[in-house]
Scaffold this active site. Structure first.
Site, PDB file in Angstrom:
ATOM      1  N   HIS A 155     -14.787   1.786  40.024  1.00  0.00           N
ATOM      2  CA  HIS A 155     -14.200   2.683  41.016  1.00  0.00           C
ATOM      3  C   HIS A 155     -15.296   3.533  41.649  1.00  0.00           C
ATOM      4  CE1 HIS A 155     -14.702   5.687  37.883  1.00  0.00           C
ATOM      5  NE2 HIS A 155     -13.886   5.017  37.081  1.00  0.00           N
ATOM      6  N   LYS A 178     -18.494  12.978  33.714  1.00  0.00           N
ATOM      7  CA  LYS A 178     -17.108  13.080  33.235  1.00  0.00           C
ATOM      8  C   LYS A 178     -17.055  12.885  31.723  1.00  0.00           C
ATOM      9  CE  LYS A 178     -13.919   9.861  33.466  1.00  0.00           C
ATOM     10  NZ  LYS A 178     -13.284   9.932  32.109  1.00  0.00           N
ATOM     11  N   ASP A 179     -17.880  11.990  31.218  1.00  0.00           N
ATOM     12  CA  ASP A 179     -17.985  11.778  29.769  1.00  0.00           C
ATOM     13  C   ASP A 179     -19.187  12.575  29.252  1.00  0.00           C
ATOM     14  OD1 ASP A 179     -15.860   9.648  29.315  1.00  0.00           O
ATOM     15  OD2 ASP A 179     -17.058   8.721  30.888  1.00  0.00           O
ATOM     16  N   HIS A 228     -18.091   4.928  39.477  1.00  0.00           N
ATOM     17  CA  HIS A 228     -19.141   3.974  39.137  1.00  0.00           C
ATOM     18  C   HIS A 228     -20.082   3.732  40.318  1.00  0.00           C
ATOM     19  CE1 HIS A 228     -15.888   2.612  36.229  1.00  0.00           C
ATOM     20  NE2 HIS A 228     -16.893   2.882  35.438  1.00  0.00           N
ATOM     21  N   GLN A 231     -20.380  12.072  25.616  1.00  0.00           N
ATOM     22  CA  GLN A 231     -21.016  10.763  25.506  1.00  0.00           C
ATOM     23  C   GLN A 231     -22.441  10.799  26.029  1.00  0.00           C
ATOM     24  OE1 GLN A 231     -19.140   6.789  26.607  1.00  0.00           O
ATOM     25  NE2 GLN A 231     -20.378   7.175  28.424  1.00  0.00           N
ATOM     26  N   ARG A 257      -8.678   4.490  33.529  1.00  0.00           N
ATOM     27  CA  ARG A 257      -7.368   4.658  32.905  1.00  0.00           C
ATOM     28  C   ARG A 257      -6.359   5.346  33.823  1.00  0.00           C
ATOM     29  NH1 ARG A 257     -10.646   5.232  28.004  1.00  0.00           N
ATOM     30  NH2 ARG A 257      -9.963   3.665  26.478  1.00  0.00           N
ATOM     31  N   GLY A 309     -16.307  -1.918  33.244  1.00  0.00           N
ATOM     32  CA  GLY A 309     -15.629  -2.628  34.308  1.00  0.00           C
ATOM     33  C   GLY A 309     -14.471  -1.850  34.906  1.00  0.00           C
ATOM     34  N   VAL A 368     -17.156  12.376  39.958  1.00  0.00           N
ATOM     35  CA  VAL A 368     -16.555  12.125  41.271  1.00  0.00           C
ATOM     36  C   VAL A 368     -15.052  12.296  41.133  1.00  0.00           C
ATOM     37  CG1 VAL A 368     -16.232  10.435  43.115  1.00  0.00           C
ATOM     38  CG2 VAL A 368     -18.408  10.561  41.894  1.00  0.00           C
TER      39      VAL A 368
END
Length: 288
Positions: free
Chosen positions: A34, A156-157, A37, A160, A194, A31, A183
């Protein structure tokens, strides 16, 4: 757009779509959505097509937060998330409760986790040792609930995404993993939920992550032979030290597929770093 909170209802939809032969795409999120996403949603929509079904999950997953981390204060704005998803043509927004995802049955707490043992042992896994077992567990649950053909994650992750790809391969999930590009803001800072923690001065200093990546890329371009990781790490640590609010957690050079540390740095080597800017911990990565 349909808002689904029940696991049983979401599973019924997933099974109905699968039986009908519909293409289903999933974008898992925590959630506070931005532009990063949004790029994942658009990538998923392109893959499943206008006649496919796009699901965005919004779930702040408690099992990937350590007790001292920011679970309670993690930014949330469900009303804005709904507006953004509607604007992007999302078909279903799946918003389960933590008590549903990690139920207590007859007084017994949830006690089954999915653990990847190799890729999760480095970088973020060293700093946050319980983090990735929470990530893999919740993503495995989402795959079993939504039954997507494809799931889209952000670069970015990077670690992960690599771990999710390995989990999907090792456990034979029938889901294709797509990793979409990072992005960035105009000054290079990667979009992150964050980022809203940063003060105006910290926000200016946070661009040091992108500058560090730029320095590593410039060094690789200028070098006539492979570089020693230790020398590059020292230079990046010194660069980050020029920002009073910034403190380097780690910088690593590694193979982008295996995450194994690089013995030498050259074009194609991956860089990842984590930096605390004030009280906010930011991560970034790139291929050199």
């Amino acid at each position: 757009m349909r808002i689904v909170k029940s696991i049983a209802e979401m599973r019924r939809l997933g099974l109905r779509w699968r039986r009908a032969g519909r293409r289903v795409g999933l974008v898992p999120t925590m959630g506070f959505l931005h532009r990063g996403h949004v790029s994942l949603m658009r990538r998923a929509r392109r893959i499943v097509g206008k006649d496919g079904d796009l699901v965005v999950s919004v779930f702040v997953n408690p099992t990937q937060f350590a007790p001292h981390e920011d679970l309670a204060s993690y930014p949330r704005d469900l009303a804005r998330d709904k507006r953004l998803c509607r604007n992007e043509g999302v078909d279903v927004m799946f918003v389960p409760a933590a008590a549903a995802m990690y139920p207590r049955r007859g007084g017994d707490e949830f006690s089954t986790f999915v653990i990847e043992e190799r890729l999760s042992a480095v970088m973020e896994g060293k700093t946050r040792p319980t983090h990735f077992r929470g990530v893999t567990t919740v993503v495995a649950k989402l795959f079993n609930i939504v039954l997507p053909e494809v799931a889209v994650f952000g670069a970015k992750d990077w670690q992960q995404a690599a771990i999710i790809r390995r989990m999907t391969r090792d456990l034979d999930f029938p889901t294709r993993i797509v990793v979409a590009p990072t992005v960035r803001e105009s000054d290079g800072l990667a979009f992150s939920s964050r980022n809203q923690y940063l003060s105006a001065d910290e926000r200016r200093q946070a661009t040091i992550l992108w500058q560090a990546i730029g320095r590593a890329r410039a060094a690789v371009r200028a070098a006539k032979r492979p570089l020693r990781p230790s020398a590059l790490k020292k230079g990046i640590a010194e660069l980050i030290g020029t920002r009073p609010a910034a403190r380097l957690d780690y910088v690593e050079f590694f193979d982008g597929a295996t995450l194994r540390p690089a013995s030498s740095v050259r074009a194609g080597t991956h860089i990842a770093l984590a930096v605390r800017v004030g009280r906010t911990r930011l991560i970034d990565n790139a291929r050199l």
